[in-house]
Design a protein around this motif. Structure first.
Motif, PDB file in Angstrom:
ATOM      1  N   GLU A 133       0.808  -1.215   0.000  1.00 30.82           N
ATOM      2  CA  GLU A 133       0.000   0.000   0.000  1.00 30.82           C
ATOM      3  C   GLU A 133       0.847   1.272   0.000  1.00 30.82           C
ATOM      4  O   GLU A 133       0.383   2.328  -0.467  1.00 30.82           O
ATOM      5  CB  GLU A 133      -0.918   0.010   1.221  1.00 30.82           C
ATOM      6  N   ASP A 134       2.059   1.197   0.512  1.00 27.91           N
ATOM      7  CA  ASP A 134       2.899   2.388   0.626  1.00 27.91           C
ATOM      8  C   ASP A 134       4.015   2.422  -0.408  1.00 27.91           C
ATOM      9  O   ASP A 134       4.937   3.235  -0.308  1.00 27.91           O
ATOM     10  CB  ASP A 134       3.501   2.467   2.037  1.00 27.91           C
ATOM     11  N   ASP A 173       4.447   5.810  -2.005  1.00 23.64           N
ATOM     12  CA  ASP A 173       5.011   6.783  -1.061  1.00 23.64           C
ATOM     13  C   ASP A 173       6.509   6.577  -0.902  1.00 23.64           C
ATOM     14  O   ASP A 173       7.283   7.542  -0.847  1.00 23.64           O
ATOM     15  CB  ASP A 173       4.321   6.658   0.296  1.00 23.64           C
ATOM     16  N   VAL A 174       6.935   5.324  -0.806  1.00 25.12           N
ATOM     17  CA  VAL A 174       8.367   5.038  -0.690  1.00 25.12           C
ATOM     18  C   VAL A 174       9.096   5.465  -1.965  1.00 25.12           C
ATOM     19  O   VAL A 174      10.196   6.025  -1.903  1.00 25.12           O
ATOM     20  CB  VAL A 174       8.595   3.541  -0.398  1.00 25.12           C
ATOM     21  N   ARG A 186       4.871   5.553   9.320  1.00 24.99           N
ATOM     22  CA  ARG A 186       3.624   6.214   8.949  1.00 24.99           C
ATOM     23  C   ARG A 186       3.189   7.165  10.069  1.00 24.99           C
ATOM     24  O   ARG A 186       3.427   6.888  11.250  1.00 24.99           O
ATOM     25  CB  ARG A 186       2.524   5.179   8.716  1.00 24.99           C
ATOM     26  N   ARG A 213      -1.291   1.515  11.413  1.00 24.37           N
ATOM     27  CA  ARG A 213      -2.477   0.753  11.027  1.00 24.37           C
ATOM     28  C   ARG A 213      -2.861  -0.181  12.170  1.00 24.37           C
ATOM     29  O   ARG A 213      -2.001  -0.687  12.888  1.00 24.37           O
ATOM     30  CB  ARG A 213      -2.199  -0.055   9.761  1.00 24.37           C
ATOM     31  N   ALA A 247       8.074  -4.659   4.890  1.00 21.82           N
ATOM     32  CA  ALA A 247       7.912  -3.251   5.237  1.00 21.82           C
ATOM     33  C   ALA A 247       9.249  -2.591   5.551  1.00 21.82           C
ATOM     34  O   ALA A 247      10.275  -3.258   5.720  1.00 21.82           O
ATOM     35  CB  ALA A 247       6.973  -3.135   6.433  1.00 21.82           C
ATOM     36  N   GLN A 279       6.196   1.322   6.683  1.00 14.77           N
ATOM     37  CA  GLN A 279       5.792   1.539   5.290  1.00 14.77           C
ATOM     38  C   GLN A 279       5.718   0.177   4.588  1.00 14.77           C
ATOM     39  O   GLN A 279       6.707  -0.555   4.511  1.00 14.77           O
ATOM     40  CB  GLN A 279       6.812   2.430   4.571  1.00 14.77           C
TER      41      GLN A 279
END
Length: 204
Positions: free
Chosen positions: A90-91, A94-95, A141, A145, A154, A172
């Protein structure tokens, strides 16, 4: 290097950082294999090594050089564990922005890095993997979560890791693996243990 008692039969060694911890862990493990150290457990962490079953702190000073610049101990070539990973986290985007690249660039950097298990913690079977340079460290983050699925690959700070069980988490998320990180049915339940090297392989 600071050495403190931790109860009647344990010693806590405080060091400058992860590299010093890893060097001390290797030296102490080698000393135990030679019969010079009778510790029941040698447990590394981010900046400490705990020796359980060693009541005499002076033994540490005889086995480790003074200061924090510890030379690596001569040891056998560490085993390398390959972790097949699907990079669809999901990230991931962003990374990619943090690394000033795209999704393929993140995959290339992550699979091109030889990681090392520095220490374990947080949950049974969770290993903190070092190897990424400072340019590729990422923040956690802003809000964790409530549930990260088992097998999620991650990043956080200087570390990469794989969630061995479903749990809350603020790292992340960049991918997932079907490898089982912790299995109580095995003699050695944890797949990743301190000292092992790890390579991630993109799943076709």
């Amino acid at each position: 290097m600071h050495v403190r008692r931790a109860g009647p039969s344990a010693i806590l060694i405080e060091l400058a950082g992860t590299e010093a911890v890893f060097a001390a862990y290797e030296l102490l493990t080698a000393a135990r294999e030679r019969g010079e150290l009778t510790a029941e457990e040698i447990i590394p962490a981010a900046r400490t090594v705990l020796l359980d079953g060693v009541p005499d702190p002076d033994l540490v000073f005889r086995l480790l050089p003074a200061g924090d610049k510890l030379p690596p101990a001569p040891a056998e070539e560490p085993k390398t564990i390959m972790i097949s990973t699907r990079y669809d986290g999901e990230d991931l985007d962003d990374v990619a922005r943090l690394w000033d690249t795209d999704r393929a660039g993140v995959v290339a950097i992550h699979t091109g890095t030889e990681f090392r298990v520095a220490f374990c913690g947080f949950a049974p079977g969770f290993a903190y993997l070092t190897g990424l340079g400072p340019r590729h460290h990422v923040p956690r983050r802003p809000s964790p979560r409530t549930r990260v699925p088992v097998g999620t690959v991650a990043l956080a700070g200087p570390y990469s890791g794989v969630y061995p069980t479903a749990s809350p988490g603020g790292w992340q998320l960049i991918g997932r693996t079907r490898e089982k990180l912790f299995d109580l049915e095995k003699d050695e339940p944890a797949l990743l243990t301190p000292g092992a090297t790890v390579r991630f392989v993109e799943e076709a």
